[in-house]
Motif scaffolding. Structure first.
Motif, PDB file in Angstrom:
ATOM      1  N   UNK A   1      -7.130  -5.690   2.179  1.00  0.00           N
ATOM      2  CA  UNK A   1      -7.417  -4.284   2.456  1.00  0.00           C
ATOM      3  C   UNK A   1      -8.593  -4.125   3.413  1.00  0.00           C
ATOM      4  N   UNK A   2      -9.578  -5.010   3.320  1.00  0.00           N
ATOM      5  CA  UNK A   2     -10.686  -4.951   4.263  1.00  0.00           C
ATOM      6  C   UNK A   2     -10.202  -5.305   5.676  1.00  0.00           C
ATOM      7  N   UNK A   3      -9.281  -6.261   5.785  1.00  0.00           N
ATOM      8  CA  UNK A   3      -8.710  -6.598   7.097  1.00  0.00           C
ATOM      9  C   UNK A   3      -7.917  -5.421   7.656  1.00  0.00           C
ATOM     10  N   UNK A   4      -7.172  -4.733   6.789  1.00  0.00           N
ATOM     11  CA  UNK A   4      -6.404  -3.567   7.221  1.00  0.00           C
ATOM     12  C   UNK A   4      -7.330  -2.435   7.646  1.00  0.00           C
ATOM     13  N   UNK A   5      -8.365  -2.208   6.865  1.00  0.00           N
ATOM     14  CA  UNK A   5      -9.342  -1.160   7.183  1.00  0.00           C
ATOM     15  C   UNK A   5      -9.998  -1.440   8.533  1.00  0.00           C
ATOM     16  N   UNK A   6     -10.425  -2.682   8.722  1.00  0.00           N
ATOM     17  CA  UNK A   6     -11.095  -3.060   9.966  1.00  0.00           C
ATOM     18  C   UNK A   6     -10.142  -2.985  11.162  1.00  0.00           C
ATOM     19  N   UNK A   7      -8.889  -3.382  10.969  1.00  0.00           N
ATOM     20  CA  UNK A   7      -7.920  -3.328  12.065  1.00  0.00           C
ATOM     21  C   UNK A   7      -7.609  -1.893  12.447  1.00  0.00           C
ATOM     22  N   UNK A   8      -7.433  -1.032  11.441  1.00  0.00           N
ATOM     23  CA  UNK A   8      -7.227   0.383  11.730  1.00  0.00           C
ATOM     24  C   UNK A   8      -8.417   0.986  12.442  1.00  0.00           C
ATOM     25  N   UNK A   9      -9.616   0.572  12.038  1.00  0.00           N
ATOM     26  CA  UNK A   9     -10.833   1.090  12.655  1.00  0.00           C
ATOM     27  C   UNK A   9     -10.957   0.631  14.101  1.00  0.00           C
ATOM     28  N   UNK A  10     -10.621  -0.600  14.362  1.00  0.00           N
ATOM     29  CA  UNK A  10     -10.822  -1.160  15.707  1.00  0.00           C
ATOM     30  C   UNK A  10      -9.742  -0.730  16.681  1.00  0.00           C
ATOM     31  N   UNK A  11      -8.489  -0.673  16.237  1.00  0.00           N
ATOM     32  CA  UNK A  11      -7.382  -0.471  17.175  1.00  0.00           C
ATOM     33  C   UNK A  11      -6.607   0.822  16.970  1.00  0.00           C
ATOM     34  N   UNK A  12      -6.881   1.539  15.876  1.00  0.00           N
ATOM     35  CA  UNK A  12      -6.139   2.764  15.595  1.00  0.00           C
ATOM     36  C   UNK A  12      -4.941   2.492  14.702  1.00  0.00           C
ATOM     37  N   UNK A  13      -4.502   3.532  14.008  1.00  0.00           N
ATOM     38  CA  UNK A  13      -3.442   3.393  13.008  1.00  0.00           C
ATOM     39  C   UNK A  13      -2.134   2.913  13.626  1.00  0.00           C
ATOM     40  N   UNK A  14      -1.692   3.548  14.687  1.00  0.00           N
ATOM     41  CA  UNK A  14      -0.389   3.217  15.262  1.00  0.00           C
ATOM     42  C   UNK A  14      -0.349   1.789  15.786  1.00  0.00           C
ATOM     43  N   UNK A  15      -1.400   1.376  16.498  1.00  0.00           N
ATOM     44  CA  UNK A  15      -1.438   0.021  17.053  1.00  0.00           C
ATOM     45  C   UNK A  15      -1.503  -1.043  15.961  1.00  0.00           C
ATOM     46  N   UNK A  16      -2.006  -0.668  14.778  1.00  0.00           N
ATOM     47  CA  UNK A  16      -2.158  -1.630  13.681  1.00  0.00           C
ATOM     48  C   UNK A  16      -0.886  -1.795  12.854  1.00  0.00           C
ATOM     49  N   UNK A  17       0.123  -0.952  13.056  1.00  0.00           N
ATOM     50  CA  UNK A  17       1.308  -0.979  12.187  1.00  0.00           C
ATOM     51  C   UNK A  17       2.045  -2.328  12.153  1.00  0.00           C
ATOM     52  N   UNK A  18       2.219  -3.041  13.278  1.00  0.00           N
ATOM     53  CA  UNK A  18       2.844  -4.371  13.166  1.00  0.00           C
ATOM     54  C   UNK A  18       2.053  -5.315  12.259  1.00  0.00           C
ATOM     55  N   UNK A  19       0.728  -5.241  12.350  1.00  0.00           N
ATOM     56  CA  UNK A  19      -0.128  -6.053  11.482  1.00  0.00           C
ATOM     57  C   UNK A  19       0.066  -5.650  10.019  1.00  0.00           C
ATOM     58  N   UNK A  20       0.151  -4.345   9.755  1.00  0.00           N
ATOM     59  CA  UNK A  20       0.367  -3.840   8.393  1.00  0.00           C
ATOM     60  C   UNK A  20       1.674  -4.396   7.832  1.00  0.00           C
ATOM     61  N   UNK A  21       2.737  -4.358   8.649  1.00  0.00           N
ATOM     62  CA  UNK A  21       4.036  -4.878   8.204  1.00  0.00           C
ATOM     63  C   UNK A  21       3.957  -6.367   7.898  1.00  0.00           C
ATOM     64  N   UNK A  22       3.251  -7.105   8.742  1.00  0.00           N
ATOM     65  CA  UNK A  22       3.093  -8.540   8.506  1.00  0.00           C
ATOM     66  C   UNK A  22       2.336  -8.830   7.227  1.00  0.00           C
ATOM     67  N   UNK A  23       1.278  -8.057   6.973  1.00  0.00           N
ATOM     68  CA  UNK A  23       0.500  -8.247   5.742  1.00  0.00           C
ATOM     69  C   UNK A  23       1.383  -7.987   4.520  1.00  0.00           C
ATOM     70  N   UNK A  24       2.158  -6.905   4.570  1.00  0.00           N
ATOM     71  CA  UNK A  24       3.011  -6.559   3.430  1.00  0.00           C
ATOM     72  C   UNK A  24       4.048  -7.649   3.164  1.00  0.00           C
ATOM     73  N   UNK A  25       4.706  -8.131   4.205  1.00  0.00           N
ATOM     74  CA  UNK A  25       5.745  -9.146   4.022  1.00  0.00           C
ATOM     75  C   UNK A  25       5.161 -10.532   3.778  1.00  0.00           C
ATOM     76  N   UNK A  26       3.916 -10.746   4.210  1.00  0.00           N
ATOM     77  CA  UNK A  26       3.295 -12.056   4.008  1.00  0.00           C
ATOM     78  C   UNK A  26       3.120 -12.424   2.546  1.00  0.00           C
TER      79      UNK A  26
END
Length: 197
Positions: free
Chosen positions: A23-48
């Protein structure tokens, strides 16, 4: 029921929804790149997380009992990797122009988060040991736990990422920015040390 689905779902929500390395990685990624740009990363985290649920369900825990030293080593390697990620987060800046050429982490990077996340391993092991009755078929137990965790992740992971995006909009370019990133890094390290120790 061979798997306590309702009880495990509550447990899963409490674990997936609370602070931890992912969740800290998701929070930081959303903060750095924005919600939309982070969505592929979010999907990878969920399926990982599925990459560790299924092997655990089909006998990885037996291997852990047979060769505990390997799992102890993996635990510390994983913790070191999460701490390295935290160091990178501490040094990120959200302001426009502070690394414009940097690309957001993608789906493949997201897949690695949970296999290297001690909290994820502890959560899954607790699921199998506390919410599954002993003679439950492995496929039934594993599929149930996998579906419950994926459902919880589908709800909470985007929330954490969106929260990072909104926080960044508030503090980007301001003196509070560096303190936010250092706080996120410290919370990441604290969460991993709590699980490991």
């Amino acid at each position: 029921m061979s798997v306590a689905v309702i009880s495990f779902s509550v447990f899963a929500a409490s674990q997936v929804g609370t602070p931890g390395p992912a969740n800290m990685a998701l929070l930081a990624t959303g903060a750095r790149f924005g919600f939309k740009a982070a969505l592929p990363f979010v999907a990878g985290v969920a399926l990982g997380k599925q990459l560790i649920i299924w092997p655990i369900g089909f006998g990885l825990m037996e291997l852990a009992e047979a060769v505990p030293e390997v799992f102890a080593a993996l635990k510390w390697i994983s913790a070191a990797y999460i701490c390295w990620l935290a160091w990178k987060v501490a040094n990120l800046r959200l302001s426009p122009g502070s690394g414009e050429s940097e690309q957001p982490p993608g789906f493949a990077a997201g897949l690695l988060v949970h296999p290297l996340n001690p909290k994820a391993w502890a959560m899954i092991v607790a699921g199998f040991t506390n919410f599954v009755t002993p003679a439950t078929p492995a496929l039934q137990a594993t599929a149930t736990i996998a579906i419950c965790l994926l459902a919880a992740q589908a709800v909470f992971h985007p929330i954490w990422t969106y929260a990072g995006d909104q926080i960044a909009r508030t503090v980007a370019g301001k003196p509070a920015e560096k303190y936010l990133m250092r706080t996120l890094a410290a919370l990441t390290v604290a969460s991993v040390l709590y699980v490991v120790l």
